[in-house]
Design an enzyme around this catalytic site. Structure first.
Site, PDB file in Angstrom:
ATOM      1  N   LYS A 117      29.217  40.144  40.686  1.00 19.85           N
ATOM      2  CA  LYS A 117      29.688  38.999  39.911  1.00 19.85           C
ATOM      3  C   LYS A 117      28.565  38.464  39.011  1.00 19.85           C
ATOM      4  O   LYS A 117      27.403  38.868  39.142  1.00 19.85           O
ATOM      5  CB  LYS A 117      30.208  37.931  40.881  1.00 19.85           C
ATOM      6  CG  LYS A 117      31.414  38.389  41.728  1.00 19.85           C
ATOM      7  CD  LYS A 117      31.855  37.303  42.699  1.00 19.85           C
ATOM      8  CE  LYS A 117      33.031  37.736  43.551  1.00 19.85           C
ATOM      9  NZ  LYS A 117      33.475  36.632  44.468  1.00 19.85           N
ATOM     10  N   TYR A 160      42.621  38.317  40.139  1.00 16.44           N
ATOM     11  CA  TYR A 160      42.683  37.256  41.153  1.00 16.44           C
ATOM     12  C   TYR A 160      44.067  36.611  41.241  1.00 16.44           C
ATOM     13  O   TYR A 160      44.187  35.483  41.721  1.00 16.44           O
ATOM     14  CB  TYR A 160      41.605  36.203  40.881  1.00 16.44           C
ATOM     15  CG  TYR A 160      40.218  36.608  41.348  1.00 16.44           C
ATOM     16  CD1 TYR A 160      39.981  36.984  42.677  1.00 16.44           C
ATOM     17  CD2 TYR A 160      39.131  36.593  40.476  1.00 16.44           C
ATOM     18  CE1 TYR A 160      38.711  37.343  43.114  1.00 16.44           C
ATOM     19  CE2 TYR A 160      37.850  36.951  40.907  1.00 16.44           C
ATOM     20  CZ  TYR A 160      37.653  37.323  42.237  1.00 16.44           C
ATOM     21  OH  TYR A 160      36.388  37.671  42.669  1.00 16.44           O
ATOM     22  N   ASN A 197      29.125  33.814  45.477  1.00 19.25           N
ATOM     23  CA  ASN A 197      28.912  34.752  46.590  1.00 19.25           C
ATOM     24  C   ASN A 197      28.700  36.198  46.141  1.00 19.25           C
ATOM     25  O   ASN A 197      28.845  37.125  46.919  1.00 19.25           O
ATOM     26  CB  ASN A 197      30.018  34.607  47.641  1.00 19.25           C
ATOM     27  CG  ASN A 197      31.388  34.995  47.108  1.00 19.25           C
ATOM     28  OD1 ASN A 197      31.527  35.392  45.954  1.00 19.25           O
ATOM     29  ND2 ASN A 197      32.387  34.904  47.960  1.00 19.25           N
ATOM     30  N   HIS A 249      32.364  41.125  44.843  1.00 19.33           N
ATOM     31  CA  HIS A 249      33.754  41.312  45.272  1.00 19.33           C
ATOM     32  C   HIS A 249      33.900  42.697  45.886  1.00 19.33           C
ATOM     33  O   HIS A 249      33.304  43.662  45.398  1.00 19.33           O
ATOM     34  CB  HIS A 249      34.711  41.210  44.078  1.00 19.33           C
ATOM     35  CG  HIS A 249      36.101  41.706  44.404  1.00 19.33           C
ATOM     36  ND1 HIS A 249      37.027  40.919  45.042  1.00 19.33           N
ATOM     37  CD2 HIS A 249      36.691  42.927  44.247  1.00 19.33           C
ATOM     38  CE1 HIS A 249      38.144  41.635  45.241  1.00 19.33           C
ATOM     39  NE2 HIS A 249      37.957  42.856  44.767  1.00 19.33           N
ATOM     40  N   GLU A 302      43.255  47.868  42.458  1.00 18.68           N
ATOM     41  CA  GLU A 302      42.090  47.319  41.761  1.00 18.68           C
ATOM     42  C   GLU A 302      41.292  48.419  41.041  1.00 18.68           C
ATOM     43  O   GLU A 302      40.831  48.206  39.919  1.00 18.68           O
ATOM     44  CB  GLU A 302      41.194  46.552  42.747  1.00 18.68           C
ATOM     45  CG  GLU A 302      41.852  45.253  43.217  1.00 18.68           C
ATOM     46  CD  GLU A 302      41.055  44.504  44.290  1.00 18.68           C
ATOM     47  OE1 GLU A 302      39.948  44.961  44.655  1.00 18.68           O
ATOM     48  OE2 GLU A 302      41.553  43.456  44.761  1.00 18.68           O
TER      49      GLU A 302
HETATM   50  P1  IDP Z   1      36.563  37.645  49.401  1.00 17.28           P
HETATM   51  O1  IDP Z   1      35.856  37.745  48.069  1.00 17.28           O
HETATM   52  O2  IDP Z   1      35.576  37.621  50.541  1.00 17.28           O
HETATM   53  O3  IDP Z   1      37.636  38.693  49.599  1.00 17.28           O
HETATM   54  P2  IDP Z   1      38.730  35.732  48.962  1.00 17.28           P
HETATM   55  O4  IDP Z   1      39.272  34.839  50.026  1.00 17.28           O
HETATM   56  O5  IDP Z   1      39.572  36.894  48.529  1.00 17.28           O
HETATM   57  O6  IDP Z   1      37.273  36.207  49.459  1.00 17.28           O
HETATM   58  O7  IDP Z   1      38.400  34.809  47.711  1.00 17.28           O
HETATM   59  C1  IDP Z   1      38.091  35.380  46.459  1.00 17.28           C
HETATM   60  C2  IDP Z   1      36.887  34.670  45.881  1.00 17.28           C
HETATM   61  O8  IDP Z   1      37.260  33.344  45.558  1.00 17.28           O
HETATM   62  C3  IDP Z   1      35.690  34.518  46.827  1.00 17.28           C
HETATM   63  O9  IDP Z   1      34.867  35.668  46.875  1.00 17.28           O
HETATM   64  C4  IDP Z   1      34.982  33.342  46.213  1.00 17.28           C
HETATM   65  O10 IDP Z   1      34.234  33.729  45.049  1.00 17.28           O
HETATM   66  C5  IDP Z   1      36.148  32.486  45.758  1.00 17.28           C
HETATM   67  N1  IDP Z   1      36.517  31.492  46.783  1.00 17.28           N
HETATM   68  C6  IDP Z   1      37.246  31.712  47.896  1.00 17.28           C
HETATM   69  N2  IDP Z   1      37.396  30.567  48.607  1.00 17.28           N
HETATM   70  C7  IDP Z   1      36.737  29.627  47.911  1.00 17.28           C
HETATM   71  C8  IDP Z   1      36.516  28.221  48.125  1.00 17.28           C
HETATM   72  O11 IDP Z   1      36.952  27.627  49.118  1.00 17.28           O
HETATM   73  N3  IDP Z   1      35.784  27.587  47.153  1.00 17.28           N
HETATM   74  C9  IDP Z   1      35.283  28.205  46.050  1.00 17.28           C
HETATM   75  N4  IDP Z   1      35.466  29.517  45.825  1.00 17.28           N
HETATM   76  C10 IDP Z   1      36.179  30.219  46.737  1.00 17.28           C
HETATM   77 MG    MG Z   2      39.399  38.975  48.525  1.00 13.35          MG
END
Ligand code: IDP
Ligand code: MG
Length: 149
Positions: free
Chosen positions: A9, A49, A112, A115, A126
């Site tokens: 990212k 997304y 974070n 992805h 994807e």
């Molecule tokens: P993942 O990337 O670990 O699969 P997902 O639940 O699919 O996690 O969420 C997609 C992305 O959305 C996360 O990697 C993060 O960047 C963002 N995200 C998820 N939950 C939150 C939140 O509570 N606050 C802000 N960003 C979030």
């Molecule tokens: Mg995810």
């Protein structure tokens, strides 16, 4: 064999962590079968997304993923989807194990770093969304017999 879609990212690119992040996957033994640097369009971000549309973090997430270039990779290996998810670590970096990408480099869920696809169905969709078939390369590494039984 599975293929999975990985995105470094914008924070990973801006923080000069492309190399260290790719190294985690390479050292694990996952094979890179596709890779490119790109600026994500708003349209592609929303497609990728779509499952999160309507959630409170959705608009900030679209803004985040389109805010600077990303590196997109297709990785191949046995159970590549789970292997890559484990190497990436938990969604919330504070909960991610040390040694994982998020556990070593991250602090907050909205930054974070990486992805990774979460299921065979999503991985297939994807990889097809982010890569043309001609951008995915089939090859054998000389080292494969030391990684794969
Ligand atoms: P993942 O990337 O670990 O699969 P997902 O639940 O699919 O996690 O969420 C997609 C992305 O959305 C996360 O990697 C993060 O960047 C963002 N995200 C998820 N939950 C939150 C939140 O509570 N606050 C802000 N960003 C979030
Ligand atoms: Mg995810």
């Amino acid at each position: 064999m599975e293929r999975t879609l990985i995105i470094i990212k914008p924070d990973g690119v801006e923080r000069a962590l492309i190399g260290p992040i790719i190294s985690k996957f390479e050292q694990r033994g996952l094979k890179i079968v596709g890779m490119k640097l790109m600026q994500v369009s708003d349209e592609l971000a929303r497609k990728h997304y779509a499952v999160h549309a309507g959630k409170p973090f959705y608009e900030p997430l679209i803004e985040y993923i389109t805010s600077a270039p990303v590196v997109v990779m297709a990785l191949e290996g046995p159970q590549a989807i789970q292997a890559a998810r484990n190497t990436i670590g938990a969604t919330r970096p504070v909960e991610a194990a040390p040694g994982s990408i998020r556990g070593d480099f991250g602090m907050m869920v909205g930054r974070n770093l990486v992805h990774g696809s979460d299921s065979p169905e999503n991985a297939a969709a994807e990889v097809a969304l982010w890569f043309e078939p001609s951008e995915l390369i089939d090859y054998t590494r000389a080292v494969d017999s030391w990684i794969l039984e």
